[in-house]
Design a protein around this motif. Sequence first.
Motif, short mmCIF file in Angstrom:
data_model
loop_
_atom_site.label_atom_id
_atom_site.label_comp_id
_atom_site.label_asym_id
_atom_site.label_seq_id
_atom_site.Cartn_x
_atom_site.Cartn_y
_atom_site.Cartn_z
N HIS A 60 1.22 -1.46 0.33
CA HIS A 60 -0.01 -0.30 0.00
C HIS A 60 1.06 0.95 -0.25
O HIS A 60 1.75 0.74 0.41
CB HIS A 60 -0.98 -0.09 0.99
CG HIS A 60 0.12 0.11 2.48
ND1 HIS A 60 0.10 -1.07 2.84
CD2 HIS A 60 0.49 1.29 2.96
CE1 HIS A 60 1.21 -0.40 4.00
NE2 HIS A 60 1.44 0.40 4.44
N THR A 96 0.87 4.72 2.11
CA THR A 96 0.56 5.38 3.06
C THR A 96 -0.15 7.06 2.83
O THR A 96 0.72 7.38 2.38
CB THR A 96 1.38 5.07 4.22
OG1 THR A 96 1.22 4.11 4.82
CG2 THR A 96 0.51 6.16 5.76
N HIS A 139 5.12 6.40 -1.13
CA HIS A 139 5.52 4.95 -1.61
C HIS A 139 5.53 4.06 -0.82
O HIS A 139 4.87 3.75 0.10
CB HIS A 139 7.22 5.34 -0.06
CG HIS A 139 7.41 4.93 0.94
ND1 HIS A 139 6.95 6.28 1.33
CD2 HIS A 139 7.58 3.75 1.88
CE1 HIS A 139 6.68 5.65 2.59
NE2 HIS A 139 6.83 4.94 2.69
N THR A 185 6.32 0.37 0.72
CA THR A 185 7.55 -0.42 1.11
C THR A 185 8.08 -1.85 0.75
O THR A 185 6.65 -2.16 0.94
CB THR A 185 7.28 -0.29 2.76
OG1 THR A 185 7.39 1.13 2.91
CG2 THR A 185 8.47 -1.23 3.29
P1 2AM Z 1 6.11 2.83 5.97
O1 2AM Z 1 5.99 1.47 4.61
O2 2AM Z 1 7.23 3.87 5.42
O3 2AM Z 1 6.99 2.01 7.06
C1 2AM Z 1 2.16 1.14 8.29
O4 2AM Z 1 2.18 0.70 10.22
C2 2AM Z 1 2.01 2.24 7.55
O5 2AM Z 1 2.11 3.30 8.00
C3 2AM Z 1 3.39 1.35 6.59
O6 2AM Z 1 3.43 2.09 5.73
C4 2AM Z 1 4.35 3.12 7.24
O7 2AM Z 1 5.61 3.21 6.63
C5 2AM Z 1 3.32 3.86 7.49
N1 2AM Z 1 3.89 5.05 8.32
C6 2AM Z 1 4.10 6.33 8.70
N2 2AM Z 1 4.00 7.04 10.05
C7 2AM Z 1 4.52 5.74 10.43
C8 2AM Z 1 4.76 5.70 12.28
N3 2AM Z 1 5.01 6.78 12.73
N4 2AM Z 1 4.57 4.56 12.90
C9 2AM Z 1 4.20 3.03 11.95
N5 2AM Z 1 4.12 2.95 10.69
C10 2AM Z 1 4.10 4.50 10.42
#
Ligand code: 2AM
Length: 180
Positions: A50, A52, A132, A134
């Motif tokens: 996905h 975010t 992005h 992940t």
């Molecule tokens: P990431 O993919 O860059 O890890 C669920 O955790 C989603 O929320 C993930 O896509 C994660 O990004 C994003 N996310 C954004 N801020 C976050 C935070 N403070 N802690 C965990 N996940 C975060």
Amino acid sequence: MTESRLAEPDTLRLFFALWPDDATRDALNRTGKWLHQHWGGQRMRADTLHITLAFLGSTPAEQLDALVACADAVRTETFELLLDQAGYWRHNRIGWLGASETPPQHVELVSALNAALQAAGFPVDARPHVPHVTLLRKSAGGDVPACAPVHWPISGFVLVASRTESDGAHYEVIRRWPLA
Ligand code: 2AM
């Protein structure tokens, strides 16, 4: 009170996201496999992929209606996201696929959502948003390989609840909003 009501959690770990259709998910998953061959690490499961839009974190379930109202206020048109650029973040060892050019509708979607969330008193991320997907965690990174571009038609966004289990994060889409 029914058993399922008893099991309803008081707080939910929530985020708004772009959720891929099956064809986009397959394409993203193939890129994950390709990047993994170059950079190693742990591949994200296909069902978790996905982008975010806004991360809320632990949220009282009683605030769900207010969150839904924030998303209801968003008026962005459908668009296509071209994901054509792999990236690596050293600080969290994440390998990802992003866009060399972010479409204006994506910027507007994120800012409209964040503005509504902020006005309603929800926490918003002050850091600039980098769209992005992940694909790898605990990855070593390295030279950036060319990736087959992924064309993702964006026709809506979702609210997702996240649970952490022994095999990693599990995400449940709890609500969907179409774009205009
Ligand atoms: P990431 O993919 O860059 O890890 C669920 O955790 C989603 O929320 C993930 O896509 C994660 O990004 C994003 N996310 C954004 N801020 C976050 C935070 N403070 N802690 C965990 N996940 C975060």
